[in-house]
Design a protein around this motif. Sequence first.
Motif, short mmCIF file in Angstrom:
data_model
loop_
_atom_site.label_atom_id
_atom_site.label_comp_id
_atom_site.label_asym_id
_atom_site.label_seq_id
_atom_site.Cartn_x
_atom_site.Cartn_y
_atom_site.Cartn_z
N VAL A 148 13.88 76.72 53.58
CA VAL A 148 13.63 75.52 54.37
C VAL A 148 12.42 74.77 53.83
CG1 VAL A 148 12.90 74.68 56.64
CG2 VAL A 148 14.73 76.37 56.46
N THR A 149 11.36 75.50 53.51
CA THR A 149 10.16 74.86 52.99
C THR A 149 10.42 74.22 51.63
OG1 THR A 149 8.81 76.52 54.13
CG2 THR A 149 7.73 75.22 52.41
N GLY A 150 11.06 74.97 50.73
CA GLY A 150 11.37 74.42 49.42
C GLY A 150 12.33 73.24 49.50
N GLY A 151 13.30 73.33 50.42
CA GLY A 151 14.24 72.23 50.60
C GLY A 151 13.55 70.95 51.04
N ALA A 152 12.54 71.08 51.91
CA ALA A 152 11.79 69.90 52.35
C ALA A 152 11.08 69.24 51.17
CB ALA A 152 10.79 70.29 53.43
N PHE A 153 10.45 70.04 50.34
CA PHE A 153 9.77 69.49 49.15
C PHE A 153 10.76 68.81 48.22
CE2 PHE A 153 6.24 72.19 50.40
CZ PHE A 153 5.14 71.49 49.94
N LEU A 154 11.89 69.46 47.99
CA LEU A 154 12.88 68.91 47.06
C LEU A 154 13.46 67.59 47.57
CD1 LEU A 154 14.47 69.31 44.45
CD2 LEU A 154 16.16 70.59 45.77
N LEU A 155 13.81 67.55 48.85
CA LEU A 155 14.39 66.34 49.41
C LEU A 155 13.41 65.17 49.37
CD1 LEU A 155 16.32 67.80 52.48
CD2 LEU A 155 17.31 66.87 50.38
N VAL A 156 12.18 65.43 49.72
CA VAL A 156 11.18 64.36 49.71
C VAL A 156 10.94 63.87 48.29
CG1 VAL A 156 8.75 63.83 50.11
CG2 VAL A 156 10.06 65.07 51.85
N SER A 157 10.83 64.78 47.33
CA SER A 157 10.53 64.38 45.96
C SER A 157 11.70 63.67 45.29
CB SER A 157 10.12 65.61 45.14
OG SER A 157 11.18 66.55 45.08
N TRP A 158 12.92 63.96 45.73
CA TRP A 158 14.09 63.42 45.04
C TRP A 158 14.66 62.17 45.73
CZ3 TRP A 158 15.73 64.32 40.35
CH2 TRP A 158 17.01 63.89 39.98
N LEU A 159 14.56 62.11 47.06
CA LEU A 159 15.29 61.07 47.79
C LEU A 159 14.43 59.97 48.40
CD1 LEU A 159 17.88 63.29 49.74
CD2 LEU A 159 18.21 62.06 47.58
N THR A 160 13.12 60.16 48.44
CA THR A 160 12.27 59.19 49.13
C THR A 160 11.45 58.36 48.15
OG1 THR A 160 10.40 60.71 49.39
CG2 THR A 160 12.10 60.76 51.10
N GLY A 161 10.88 57.30 48.67
CA GLY A 161 10.08 56.40 47.87
C GLY A 161 8.63 56.83 47.78
N PRO A 162 7.82 56.09 47.02
CA PRO A 162 6.43 56.47 46.78
C PRO A 162 5.60 56.63 48.06
CG PRO A 162 7.11 54.76 45.25
CD PRO A 162 8.21 54.90 46.24
N GLU A 163 5.79 55.76 49.04
CA GLU A 163 4.96 55.84 50.25
C GLU A 163 5.25 57.11 51.05
OE1 GLU A 163 5.22 52.37 52.60
OE2 GLU A 163 4.24 51.07 51.12
#
Length: 237
Positions: A148-163
């Motif tokens: 769950v923790t790693g998934g949160a990092f991966l999703l944020v780094s791959w799918l979200t913008g700079p802000e």
Amino acid sequence: MDATNAAELWDRVVGTQPDPTSWLVASTGLIALAVVVFRTTWRISRNAITIAHEGGHGLVALLSGRRLDGIRLHSDTSGLTVSRGKPTGLGMILTAAAGYTAPSLLGVAGAWLLASNHITALLWGATALLVVMLVMIRNAYGVLTVVVTGGAFLLVSWLTGPEVQAAFAYAVVWFLLLGGVRPPFELQSKRRGGGAYDSDPDQLARLTGIPAGAWLLMFHTVSLCSLLAGGRWLMGM
């Protein structure tokens, strides 16, 4: 993946991102502080500190030449790292000392990366460390927590913008710095009440002959100095 896509991905990871606003830096720090201070949120979020704590034991065990048998994370936010090797000596001392210092030192490293505007590198680096740690997890709750923790990092780094990436990264680093301060105080309180007979400071006392209280003082010093140094980097001071 062809060479062009690989090069683009590498540039994305190691490249720099724009400076976040001072409002974002301050607000994420206040949110992290609230999470650490309030008992209900701390009870849940402390799992992340336990991941860093046990990961610190495991990493130093490997670096010091010990054999890592496995890591367990429990729902009461406790954990256990088992390694094999010489039961005394510098490697065992460093391994035992790494747990309580790991969250704060990771926070300092993260603050340095953020001060250098390497936000994406921090997120991907944290994901990689969690993937490596997942291989050594030996119980179901531990696997769930790390995934769950790693998934949160991966999703944020791959799918979200700079802000969004910046807000998430700063919140995580603030949490490591602030959250690293509380466990030594909790341990001190347990020891004062007659508990925690086989804690890391007690193991270190048996290994070195230095009183457990001195090791606990060292943990306090590392966490508070890390908070001061990391906080200055995050605030751009």
